[in-house]
Design a protein around this motif. Sequence first.
Motif, PDB file in Angstrom:
ATOM      1  N   MET A   5     -46.682 -23.863   1.132  1.00 17.94           N
ATOM      2  CA  MET A   5     -47.433 -24.259   2.538  1.00 17.94           C
ATOM      3  C   MET A   5     -48.647 -23.576   2.374  1.00 17.94           C
ATOM      4  N   LEU A   6     -48.742 -22.319   2.309  1.00 16.39           N
ATOM      5  CA  LEU A   6     -49.797 -21.427   2.029  1.00 16.39           C
ATOM      6  C   LEU A   6     -50.781 -22.081   0.856  1.00 16.39           C
ATOM      7  N   ASN A   7     -50.074 -22.443  -0.087  1.00 20.01           N
ATOM      8  CA  ASN A   7     -50.825 -22.979  -1.463  1.00 20.01           C
ATOM      9  C   ASN A   7     -51.631 -24.389  -0.882  1.00 20.01           C
ATOM     10  N   LEU A   8     -50.655 -25.179  -0.220  1.00 18.90           N
ATOM     11  CA  LEU A   8     -51.369 -26.372   0.310  1.00 18.90           C
ATOM     12  C   LEU A   8     -52.482 -26.262   1.013  1.00 18.90           C
ATOM     13  N   VAL A   9     -52.431 -25.235   2.111  1.00 19.21           N
ATOM     14  CA  VAL A   9     -53.794 -24.857   2.733  1.00 19.21           C
ATOM     15  C   VAL A   9     -54.944 -24.660   1.950  1.00 19.21           C
ATOM     16  N   ARG A  32     -58.899 -14.799   2.678  1.00 23.98           N
ATOM     17  CA  ARG A  32     -57.558 -13.970   2.851  1.00 23.98           C
ATOM     18  C   ARG A  32     -56.516 -14.663   2.134  1.00 23.98           C
ATOM     19  N   ILE A  33     -56.394 -16.070   2.693  1.00 23.23           N
ATOM     20  CA  ILE A  33     -55.299 -16.958   2.051  1.00 23.23           C
ATOM     21  C   ILE A  33     -55.430 -16.675   0.665  1.00 23.23           C
ATOM     22  N   ARG A  34     -56.723 -17.050   0.163  1.00 20.09           N
ATOM     23  CA  ARG A  34     -56.730 -17.145  -1.438  1.00 20.09           C
ATOM     24  C   ARG A  34     -56.407 -15.888  -1.922  1.00 20.09           C
ATOM     25  N   LEU A  35     -56.750 -14.840  -1.415  1.00 16.76           N
ATOM     26  CA  LEU A  35     -56.486 -13.345  -1.969  1.00 16.76           C
ATOM     27  C   LEU A  35     -55.028 -13.502  -2.022  1.00 16.76           C
ATOM     28  N   LEU A  36     -54.120 -13.591  -0.990  1.00 13.00           N
ATOM     29  CA  LEU A  36     -52.935 -13.648  -1.052  1.00 13.00           C
ATOM     30  C   LEU A  36     -52.158 -14.447  -2.032  1.00 13.00           C
ATOM     31  N   ILE A  37     -52.677 -15.615  -2.327  1.00  9.49           N
ATOM     32  CA  ILE A  37     -52.181 -16.639  -3.285  1.00  9.49           C
ATOM     33  C   ILE A  37     -52.322 -16.031  -4.667  1.00  9.49           C
ATOM     34  N   ARG A  86     -52.511 -13.060  -5.593  1.00 10.43           N
ATOM     35  CA  ARG A  86     -51.883 -12.017  -5.786  1.00 10.43           C
ATOM     36  C   ARG A  86     -50.273 -12.233  -6.110  1.00 10.43           C
ATOM     37  N   ARG A  87     -49.696 -13.338  -5.332  1.00 10.64           N
ATOM     38  CA  ARG A  87     -48.582 -14.110  -5.627  1.00 10.64           C
ATOM     39  C   ARG A  87     -48.633 -14.596  -7.187  1.00 10.64           C
ATOM     40  N   ILE A  88     -49.560 -15.384  -7.403  1.00 12.33           N
ATOM     41  CA  ILE A  88     -49.810 -15.791  -8.817  1.00 12.33           C
ATOM     42  C   ILE A  88     -49.439 -14.803  -9.808  1.00 12.33           C
ATOM     43  N   ARG A  89     -50.470 -13.653  -9.611  1.00 10.50           N
ATOM     44  CA  ARG A  89     -50.171 -12.546 -10.634  1.00 10.50           C
ATOM     45  C   ARG A  89     -48.845 -11.876 -10.564  1.00 10.50           C
ATOM     46  N   ALA A  90     -48.214 -11.933  -9.551  1.00  8.73           N
ATOM     47  CA  ALA A  90     -47.048 -11.223  -9.349  1.00  8.73           C
ATOM     48  C   ALA A  90     -46.017 -11.866 -10.209  1.00  8.73           C
ATOM     49  N   ARG A  91     -45.847 -13.223 -10.044  1.00  5.96           N
ATOM     50  CA  ARG A  91     -45.131 -14.225 -10.469  1.00  5.96           C
ATOM     51  C   ARG A  91     -45.184 -14.233 -12.204  1.00  5.96           C
TER      52      ARG A  91
END
Lengths: 347, 498
Positions: free
Chosen positions: A1-5, A306-311, A313-318
């Motif tokens: 969802m976040l990604n989509l946005v 903010r959303i972009r930062l969050l994403i 971080r998720r990509i890196r974590a993965r």
Amino acid sequence: MLNLVARNRVLMLLAVMAAACLALGFAAPGYLSAATASVILSNSLVLLLISLGTMLVILTRNIDVSSGSILGLSAATLGLSLNAGASLPLAIALCILTGVVAGAVNGLLVAYLRIPSIVATLGTLGLYRGIMLIQTGGRWIEDLPQGLKALAGGIGFGVSILTVAVLALFALAWIFLRRTRFGRYFYAVGDNRDAAHHLGVPVRRVQFTAFVASGACAAIAGLIFAAQIGFIPNQAGNGVELKAIAVNVLGGVSLLGGSGSVAGVFTAAIFLTSIDSALVFLKIPAFWNDFIAGAILLTVLLLDGRIRLLIDRRIRARRYAVHDRVPQAAETPGNHADKTLLAEASR
Amino acid sequence: MTEDTAAGRAAQLTGIWKSYGPVPVLKGVSLALQKGEVHALLGGNGAGKSTLMKIMSGLVPANAGSIEIHGEPLTHASPALAQQLGLYLVPQEAHILGNQSVLENICLGLRPSPRSLRKRVEQLIAELAVTLDLDAQAATLEIAERQIVEILRGLIRDARVLILDEPTSALTPFEVHALFQRVRKLQAQGVGIFFISHKLREIREICGTISVLRDGAVVLSGPLDTYSDAEIIDAMSRVATGDAPLASTRSGSDHGPVRLAVRKLSGEGFRDISLEVRAGEVLGLAGVVGAGRTEFSETLFGLRRQSAGSVTLDGVELIRRSPRGCIDAGLVYLPEDRQQNGLFLEAPLYWNASSYLIHRLPFLLRPGRERSLFNGFRQSMGIKCTGPGQSAKALSGGNQQKVLMAKCLSAKPKVLVLDEPTRGVDVAARNDIYALIRQLAAEGVAVILISSDFDEIELLADRVVVMAFGRLGGELTENISVDAIARLAFGAGEQAHA
């Protein structure tokens, strides 16, 4: 969802717009109507075109702040030639030619004479406005023929021939950028100029073309401006270039070049214009417009960031999560033959 | 070897002259490349290799001379024309379009659409035995992956003349092996290849012919087997070979007290790393690209957040590390990517040299002192430049790296972390840097040397710690050899894939 946005600025803008419209519909019954939509669309035509032209330039990692002046200059050319007795098609051709020439001068300065685009177009911003004032002797151009004003008249469904023309231009731009090789070059040049050059992309021709297209868009915007309000003031188009840059940013076009979509620009321009009309419905004094538009722009950008930062971080974590599975494997003794082979390969 | 006939020539350069300002860079260079020949091109810093290759690929115009590719002249400097004639340059620093997908990056500028080329790209990827996500956004690629993209660009273009500018500098030995197989296949198809490298062993493995450039002129050219390594190195540097060859320079075993102690440090990309470095010791931190070495050192230096563990310098724990705090404590990091993270490319050299100290300088700067600081390093390291006011981007790779070293040394480090200090650096400058590292260790600095070049580790390190897949893969205190390092570096990885 976040990604989509995050990936889809258009969706995000549409969602915000839909929410705002619904709220407005409750607050001011009568806002949600076809008439309002038609007004918003025709009010946004000038901004739409200027933003489209600006987008083409920004994609190539340049900027064009002279488009407001080109609008004024081509509108003046149109008005003066009409009042001198030229036929409407000839006047329109002259108007667009003015824009193309003005854009070509910008392109020449930036792409071939290597003047930074902000400096070059700041210069022509003043220059073109000056030429317009000299042409008109500083007077407004009034008494434009009915034939011109008729262009802004409805041809059914609350749209005018101008609206159709602008929508067609957007469709063309969409196809050009999405589906043609030369369109792809726009993104490449803005993304990494050296890389594009290295890969044989005609960098300067692309930059030049972007400025010419921007000039042409500004000229058509000038035509629309004149047709819609019926006269041409000295200050026609003044400041619209900055609004167009705001539209681009809001629409997800990176000021660093190389990314952005026509759909984003279209949605953002409509969005900004609809704020103005909503304020009218809410009976908020017009002098609030700029303040509210600015506040909304900042809010959207902040949220987006903010959303972009969050994403990210998720990509890196993965990506790094891969390492967590390894240790068990590392402890078991490996196939010796394989290792020897690898050591051999490393020699 | 193919005979030198006009018809057999893939490329012919005749009398190329080029000068930047008053300084001639190329003085009438002539080179011939046969079809199906892998032609090594060597030269020290500023010898003119890069300029020559840029001229060949149409990126830079020559002042005089002519270039023919398969008999057709390159009439004006245009990369598009050069590619039309069948020449492609795989540059040393990959050019990446960050916003586009990997596939689009590879196929940009080609006539068929990326979609229709996908199959062929995938085939090439399989042949090179690399992994690459074609749909990923190119900005997320690591250095090594970027270089693979560049190599793929060259391969997909069906070039008849291919220039490979240090193609192996970011590759693992395994990938190098696969690349060489591909190069041999191209060779068999009659493609002429210029191969630029600083690694003599690689050149011996893949090349048939060699040309050496020095000060803008060809000083040696001919079949590779007729020259010894010493002769080649000798041709490259005017300095006598006496101090040049890679003699082992390992120091004695008596080191000082523990300077830096890292205990169970974890963070993004690595986990539970513990190590110690003593004063005067060179600790090699080996591993393949992607093993987490850079992430580890960036976390050590406070550029990334740690999730667990502790770092102690001279008995004092460094908590909540920041780069500035680390510099002040005496822990200095030389980053891997000098173009992106290391240098201020536009700024004059003396600004670069004093940049690690800038927060200690008085509010009103004293340019004179900064200049003399730089001049000191310039002399001691032999940095080739026109003066302290020259901008960093004008220097060659080796000299840029020396400036970066000077910047680190200006902070008077107790512990120096060097991340790939010799990537893209020619043999002569490399030896200078090796000597410098040795000298620093002798002065009591604790050095952590991070490198994918296992030869370099073998040569310099007193002790080696190997990282694999984000963890400690093992430690070598004696019998440090390329084989032993490679075994540790790949052992865990191979298991994980199996």
